[in-house]
Design a protein around this motif. Structure first.
Motif, PDB file in Angstrom:
ATOM      1  N   VAL A  30       0.852  -1.198   0.000  1.00 36.10           N
ATOM      2  CA  VAL A  30       0.000   0.000   0.000  1.00 36.10           C
ATOM      3  C   VAL A  30       0.879   1.236   0.000  1.00 36.10           C
ATOM      4  N   SER A  31       0.444   2.276  -0.735  1.00 31.93           N
ATOM      5  CA  SER A  31       1.226   3.510  -0.798  1.00 31.93           C
ATOM      6  C   SER A  31       0.294   4.718  -0.856  1.00 31.93           C
ATOM      7  N   PRO A  32       0.419   5.673   0.113  1.00 31.85           N
ATOM      8  CA  PRO A  32      -0.378   6.903   0.039  1.00 31.85           C
ATOM      9  C   PRO A  32       0.188   7.837  -1.030  1.00 31.85           C
ATOM     10  N   MET A  33      -0.689   8.651  -1.625  1.00 32.77           N
ATOM     11  CA  MET A  33      -0.263   9.569  -2.685  1.00 32.77           C
ATOM     12  C   MET A  33      -1.069  10.857  -2.622  1.00 32.77           C
ATOM     13  N   VAL A  34      -0.389  11.952  -2.951  1.00 33.75           N
ATOM     14  CA  VAL A  34      -1.050  13.237  -3.132  1.00 33.75           C
ATOM     15  C   VAL A  34      -0.866  13.627  -4.586  1.00 33.75           C
ATOM     16  N   SER A  35      -1.945  13.927  -5.286  1.00 36.40           N
ATOM     17  CA  SER A  35      -1.846  14.279  -6.701  1.00 36.40           C
ATOM     18  C   SER A  35      -2.707  15.493  -7.003  1.00 36.40           C
ATOM     19  N   GLY A  36      -2.254  16.281  -7.970  1.00 36.95           N
ATOM     20  CA  GLY A  36      -3.004  17.460  -8.360  1.00 36.95           C
ATOM     21  C   GLY A  36      -2.289  18.217  -9.463  1.00 36.95           C
ATOM     22  N   PRO A  37      -2.965  19.200 -10.076  1.00 35.66           N
ATOM     23  CA  PRO A  37      -2.382  19.946 -11.192  1.00 35.66           C
ATOM     24  C   PRO A  37      -1.440  21.048 -10.734  1.00 35.66           C
ATOM     25  N   ALA A  38      -0.521  21.387 -11.605  1.00 34.21           N
ATOM     26  CA  ALA A  38       0.426  22.472 -11.318  1.00 34.21           C
ATOM     27  C   ALA A  38       1.088  22.891 -12.624  1.00 34.21           C
ATOM     28  N   PHE A  39       2.022  23.839 -12.528  1.00 38.06           N
ATOM     29  CA  PHE A  39       2.810  24.276 -13.674  1.00 38.06           C
ATOM     30  C   PHE A  39       4.282  24.115 -13.351  1.00 38.06           C
ATOM     31  N   ALA A  40       5.034  23.593 -14.337  1.00 36.95           N
ATOM     32  CA  ALA A  40       6.485  23.514 -14.226  1.00 36.95           C
ATOM     33  C   ALA A  40       7.078  24.664 -15.039  1.00 36.95           C
ATOM     34  N   LEU A  84       2.731  14.251  -8.418  1.00 38.18           N
ATOM     35  CA  LEU A  84       2.503  12.993  -7.721  1.00 38.18           C
ATOM     36  C   LEU A  84       3.421  12.959  -6.511  1.00 38.18           C
ATOM     37  N   GLY A  85       2.838  13.160  -5.355  1.00 33.80           N
ATOM     38  CA  GLY A  85       3.626  13.121  -4.128  1.00 33.80           C
ATOM     39  C   GLY A  85       3.576  11.744  -3.503  1.00 33.80           C
ATOM     40  N   VAL A  86       4.734  11.117  -3.333  1.00 37.59           N
ATOM     41  CA  VAL A  86       4.775   9.737  -2.836  1.00 37.59           C
ATOM     42  C   VAL A  86       5.881   9.559  -1.808  1.00 37.59           C
ATOM     43  N   GLU A  87       5.773   8.460  -1.077  1.00 37.80           N
ATOM     44  CA  GLU A  87       6.868   7.982  -0.233  1.00 37.80           C
ATOM     45  C   GLU A  87       7.585   6.907  -1.036  1.00 37.80           C
ATOM     46  N   PRO A  88       8.825   7.144  -1.480  1.00 41.81           N
ATOM     47  CA  PRO A  88       9.494   6.250  -2.442  1.00 41.81           C
ATOM     48  C   PRO A  88       9.488   4.780  -2.043  1.00 41.81           C
ATOM     49  N   GLY A 141      14.032  21.791 -21.615  1.00 43.16           N
ATOM     50  CA  GLY A 141      15.477  21.921 -21.778  1.00 43.16           C
ATOM     51  C   GLY A 141      16.246  21.754 -20.495  1.00 43.16           C
ATOM     52  N   VAL A 142      15.813  20.791 -19.675  1.00 41.06           N
ATOM     53  CA  VAL A 142      16.484  20.559 -18.394  1.00 41.06           C
ATOM     54  C   VAL A 142      16.999  19.133 -18.330  1.00 41.06           C
ATOM     55  N   THR A 143      17.934  18.895 -17.414  1.00 42.34           N
ATOM     56  CA  THR A 143      18.478  17.559 -17.214  1.00 42.34           C
ATOM     57  C   THR A 143      18.806  17.382 -15.735  1.00 42.34           C
ATOM     58  N   LEU A 144      19.513  16.312 -15.409  1.00 43.86           N
ATOM     59  CA  LEU A 144      19.833  16.024 -14.016  1.00 43.86           C
ATOM     60  C   LEU A 144      20.585  17.191 -13.378  1.00 43.86           C
ATOM     61  N   GLY A 145      20.182  17.534 -12.153  1.00 39.46           N
ATOM     62  CA  GLY A 145      20.843  18.605 -11.419  1.00 39.46           C
ATOM     63  C   GLY A 145      20.274  19.983 -11.662  1.00 39.46           C
ATOM     64  N   ASP A 146      19.441  20.146 -12.717  1.00 35.87           N
ATOM     65  CA  ASP A 146      18.855  21.458 -13.011  1.00 35.87           C
ATOM     66  C   ASP A 146      17.709  21.756 -12.050  1.00 35.87           C
ATOM     67  N   LYS A 147      17.353  23.060 -11.982  1.00 35.64           N
ATOM     68  CA  LYS A 147      16.282  23.508 -11.098  1.00 35.64           C
ATOM     69  C   LYS A 147      15.007  23.776 -11.899  1.00 35.64           C
ATOM     70  N   LEU A 148      13.879  23.544 -11.258  1.00 40.11           N
ATOM     71  CA  LEU A 148      12.567  23.852 -11.818  1.00 40.11           C
ATOM     72  C   LEU A 148      11.741  24.554 -10.753  1.00 40.11           C
ATOM     73  N   ARG A 149      10.891  25.469 -11.199  1.00 39.64           N
ATOM     74  CA  ARG A 149       9.947  26.067 -10.268  1.00 39.64           C
ATOM     75  C   ARG A 149       8.580  25.435 -10.492  1.00 39.64           C
ATOM     76  N   ILE A 150       8.008  24.911  -9.435  1.00 43.41           N
ATOM     77  CA  ILE A 150       6.691  24.285  -9.494  1.00 43.41           C
ATOM     78  C   ILE A 150       5.683  25.225  -8.851  1.00 43.41           C
ATOM     79  N   ALA A 151       4.678  25.619  -9.619  1.00 41.80           N
ATOM     80  CA  ALA A 151       3.640  26.522  -9.116  1.00 41.80           C
ATOM     81  C   ALA A 151       2.300  25.813  -9.199  1.00 41.80           C
ATOM     82  N   SER A 152       1.584  25.754  -8.075  1.00 44.62           N
ATOM     83  CA  SER A 152       0.290  25.071  -8.042  1.00 44.62           C
ATOM     84  C   SER A 152      -0.845  26.073  -8.188  1.00 44.62           C
TER      85      SER A 152
END
Length: 408
Positions: free
Chosen positions: A114-124, A136-140, A176-187
């Motif tokens: 079993v795994s709890p999850m939080v999901s919803g729309p946003a902008f990257a 998708l918010g999860v406990e890995p 245009g991003v890859t590993l180590g890059d930053k993203l801003r997530i706005a909900s």
């Protein structure tokens, strides 16, 4: 050398004398068994691959809050006041006291993880580029027990802590991003945060690769303004096709809405059932054709060997002996043909497995034949031989010795 029993001796002699008939009917039985094994292995292999790909990124059962139902406005002593009942505006809903619900679902028979999850729309957002995404918010640790997502990682690893994020290859390319890059997530709740990309995945579905963004559970709760809550609880079951039954058990025990993959993928399930039905029909026709072939050859053999049968009866052979001779011929056809058919079926499965390829060039399904299928095909062929030989054997045993010799 141990002498063969009478029935075996005569049966093998009849088979040797009719070499052409024996070769033809053995070829028919071999082809029939090979077709059964090949079609069954092919369809089951393709179905297993389709199911694995379809369910590779989704849980078997999803538990959600019960839908809010709009109720008519009632006067105390009269009919409803509102003539039109409108649905509530869409909003993110949380499972109340989900920490208590998770152990209940885990204890449900048939549930594996079993795994709890939080999901919803946003902008990257990256510079001037902005993409609509699904958070998708999860406990890995829990999530990876439900969905084997590590198999889809093409860069980095599936780990989430702090402000880590996992995105798809298409979203990575679009921004245009890859590993180590930053993203801003706005909900849509006017909350935002800057995350670091620690992994990139490819599930083979462009829409998923463009939209899904995995974040730690707590960070997603803050972004979507569901602090301390979860939007759904995912579960995986022990037996794939028991998912609907398990979902109903979960609903009964929790009072929440549980949806199985069998509901979500109703069209896929219908297609799989139709494939299975088609395979059974083909197998049935193959069995009928093989049975008619064996029966027709043995009927002709009875006519051709009527004089020999009359002589054997005159020499003291019983009706049971004569019947055994033809039943043994049918058994030999079924047994020898099934062994050759198994080898041919294995060869066909191995050859055609290389024909079906994924877009990346990998094998679509692995050439594997279930031992149960092989045993079932062999037993079926043997029974077909015996059943098909029953009527000719009965006819041969009833031949009158004098008439058979005179007319033979």
């Amino acid at each position: 050398m141990i002498p063969l029993p009478f029935a075996w001796l005569v049966a093998l002699r009849f088979l040797r004398e009719g070499r052409m008939q024996t070769a033809l009917i053995l070829s028919g039985v071999t082809a029939g068994v090979a077709v059964i094994i090949f079609l069954t292995a092919l369809i089951e292999g393709l179905q297993a691959n389709i199911i694995a790909r379809t369910l590779g990124t989704q849980p078997h059962v999803v538990v959600r809050p019960v839908e809010d139902a709009a109720r008519p406005v009632m006067e105390r002593t009269g009919p409803p006041v509102a003539a039109v009942i409108e649905k509530r505006a869409q909003r993110l809903r949380s499972i109340d006291q989900w920490e208590r619900v998770v152990p209940v679902i885990e204890a449900t028979p048939g549930v594996v993880a079993v795994s709890p999850m939080v999901s919803g729309p946003a902008f990257a957002v990256r510079g001037n580029a902005s993409k609509s995404v699904a958070l998708l918010g999860v406990e890995p640790e829990r999530y990876l027990r439900v969905v084997k997502f590590r198999d889809y990682m093409v860069a980095g690893e599936f780990r989430l802590s702090g402000t880590d994020a996992l995105i798809g290859v298409d979203l990575s390319r679009d921004l245009g991003v890859t590993l180590g890059d930053k993203l801003r997530i706005a909900s849509s709740q006017n909350r935002d945060d800057v995350v670091t990309i620690v992994g990139i995945f490819d599930v083979g579905n462009k829409e998923v690769n463009q939209r899904w963004v995995f974040l730690p559970l707590r960070l997603t709760q803050n972004l979507l303004d569901l602090v301390g809550g979860v939007s759904n609880i995912d579960a995986t079951v022990e037996r794939l096709f028991d998912a609907e039954t398990v979902a109903r058990r979960v609903e009964a025990q929790t009072g929440l809405q549980a949806e199985s993959w069998m509901q979500t993928n109703a069209q896929l399930l219908s297609a799989l059932k139709n494939q299975t039905l088609t395979n059974r029909l083909i197998r049935g026709f193959v069995i009928l054709i093989v049975a008619l072939g064996i029966a027709s050859v043995l009927v002709v053999s009875v006519v051709q060997k009527s004089k020999e049968i009359g002589i054997l009866r005159a020499m003291g052979a019983s009706r049971r002996n004569i019947m055994s001779v033809f039943l043994l011929q049918g058994a030999v056809y079924g047994f020898a043909g099934s062994l050759a058919g198994v080898l041919l079926g294995f060869g066909l499965v191995s050859a055609f497995s290389g024909v079906f390829r994924n877009p990346d060039g990998s094998v679509f399904f692995k050439p594997a034949v279930d031992l149960e299928i092989v045993v079932s095909a062999c037993i079926t062929a043997l029974l077909i031989g015996l059943v098909a030989a029953a009527l000719p054997a009965r006819r041969a045993s009833r031949l009158d010795p004098v008439t058979a010799i005179r007319n033979g």
